[in-house]
Design a protein around this motif. Structure first.
Motif, PDB file in Angstrom:
ATOM      1  N   MET A   1      -4.139  -0.293   6.189  1.00 28.59           N
ATOM      2  CA  MET A   1      -4.790   0.743   5.403  1.00 28.59           C
ATOM      3  C   MET A   1      -3.846   1.918   5.164  1.00 28.59           C
ATOM      4  N   VAL A   2      -3.192   2.392   6.215  1.00 29.88           N
ATOM      5  CA  VAL A   2      -2.294   3.536   6.076  1.00 29.88           C
ATOM      6  C   VAL A   2      -1.138   3.207   5.141  1.00 29.88           C
ATOM      7  N   ARG A   3      -0.582   2.001   5.289  1.00 30.35           N
ATOM      8  CA  ARG A   3       0.527   1.584   4.417  1.00 30.35           C
ATOM      9  C   ARG A   3       0.118   1.591   2.948  1.00 30.35           C
ATOM     10  N   ARG A   4      -1.084   1.121   2.697  1.00 27.91           N
ATOM     11  CA  ARG A   4      -1.589   1.088   1.322  1.00 27.91           C
ATOM     12  C   ARG A   4      -1.767   2.506   0.791  1.00 27.91           C
ATOM     13  N   ASP A   5      -2.257   3.416   1.632  1.00 23.87           N
ATOM     14  CA  ASP A   5      -2.443   4.804   1.227  1.00 23.87           C
ATOM     15  C   ASP A   5      -1.103   5.471   0.921  1.00 23.87           C
ATOM     16  N   ILE A   6      -0.096   5.178   1.730  1.00 30.51           N
ATOM     17  CA  ILE A   6       1.235   5.734   1.505  1.00 30.51           C
ATOM     18  C   ILE A   6       1.807   5.188   0.206  1.00 30.51           C
ATOM     19  N   HIS A   7       1.650   3.900  -0.017  1.00 25.83           N
ATOM     20  CA  HIS A   7       2.131   3.291  -1.263  1.00 25.83           C
ATOM     21  C   HIS A   7       1.434   3.931  -2.463  1.00 25.83           C
ATOM     22  N   ALA A   8       0.130   4.125  -2.375  1.00 28.64           N
ATOM     23  CA  ALA A   8      -0.632   4.734  -3.475  1.00 28.64           C
ATOM     24  C   ALA A   8      -0.146   6.158  -3.733  1.00 28.64           C
ATOM     25  N   ALA A   9       0.108   6.923  -2.676  1.00 27.46           N
ATOM     26  CA  ALA A   9       0.594   8.300  -2.840  1.00 27.46           C
ATOM     27  C   ALA A   9       1.966   8.313  -3.504  1.00 27.46           C
ATOM     28  N   ARG A  10       2.828   7.381  -3.119  1.00 22.28           N
ATOM     29  CA  ARG A  10       4.157   7.298  -3.751  1.00 22.28           C
ATOM     30  C   ARG A  10       4.037   6.979  -5.231  1.00 22.28           C
ATOM     31  N   GLN A  11       3.117   6.100  -5.587  1.00 23.32           N
ATOM     32  CA  GLN A  11       2.951   5.722  -6.989  1.00 23.32           C
ATOM     33  C   GLN A  11       2.393   6.886  -7.807  1.00 23.32           C
ATOM     34  N   ILE A  12       1.459   7.625  -7.239  1.00 26.52           N
ATOM     35  CA  ILE A  12       0.926   8.812  -7.919  1.00 26.52           C
ATOM     36  C   ILE A  12       2.045   9.825  -8.125  1.00 26.52           C
ATOM     37  N   LEU A  13       2.817  10.077  -7.084  1.00 31.14           N
ATOM     38  CA  LEU A  13       3.943  11.001  -7.182  1.00 31.14           C
ATOM     39  C   LEU A  13       4.923  10.539  -8.252  1.00 31.14           C
ATOM     40  N   ALA A  14       5.255   9.265  -8.255  1.00 31.65           N
ATOM     41  CA  ALA A  14       6.216   8.718  -9.219  1.00 31.65           C
ATOM     42  C   ALA A  14       5.736   8.940 -10.654  1.00 31.65           C
ATOM     43  N   ARG A  15       4.473   8.594 -10.920  1.00 30.89           N
ATOM     44  CA  ARG A  15       3.919   8.765 -12.278  1.00 30.89           C
ATOM     45  C   ARG A  15       3.898  10.229 -12.687  1.00 30.89           C
TER      46      ARG A  15
END
Length: 78
Positions: A1-15
């Protein structure tokens, strides 16, 4: 779960980083220069491939005339 949340945050930041940069009419190199960073770091951030320090993120936000919080806001159009 935490890994997925970190990945999602990185993608939001990237966009958001790319959107803010393009809205300002800046190249990655111009943004990097304004923030006192390397262009390669901006590229990695926009690709969602980098763990970033808060002070680095603050420098990028300042160069974009944005807040760190704005860089992590989910867009309604995502």
């Amino acid at each position: 779960m935490v890994r997925r949340d970190i990945h999602a945050a990185r993608q939001i930041l990237a966009r958001n980083l790319r959107r803010f940069r393009l809205d300002k009419g800046l190249t990655q190199e111009e943004l990097a220069n304004a923030a006192g960073l390397r262009q390669a770091l901006i590229s990695e951030l926009e690709a969602g491939k980098l763990d970033v320090r808060l002070d680095t993120l603050s420098r990028v936000a300042l160069a974009l005339d944005a807040t760190v919080a704005e860089l992590f806001q989910e867009s309604k159009h995502s």
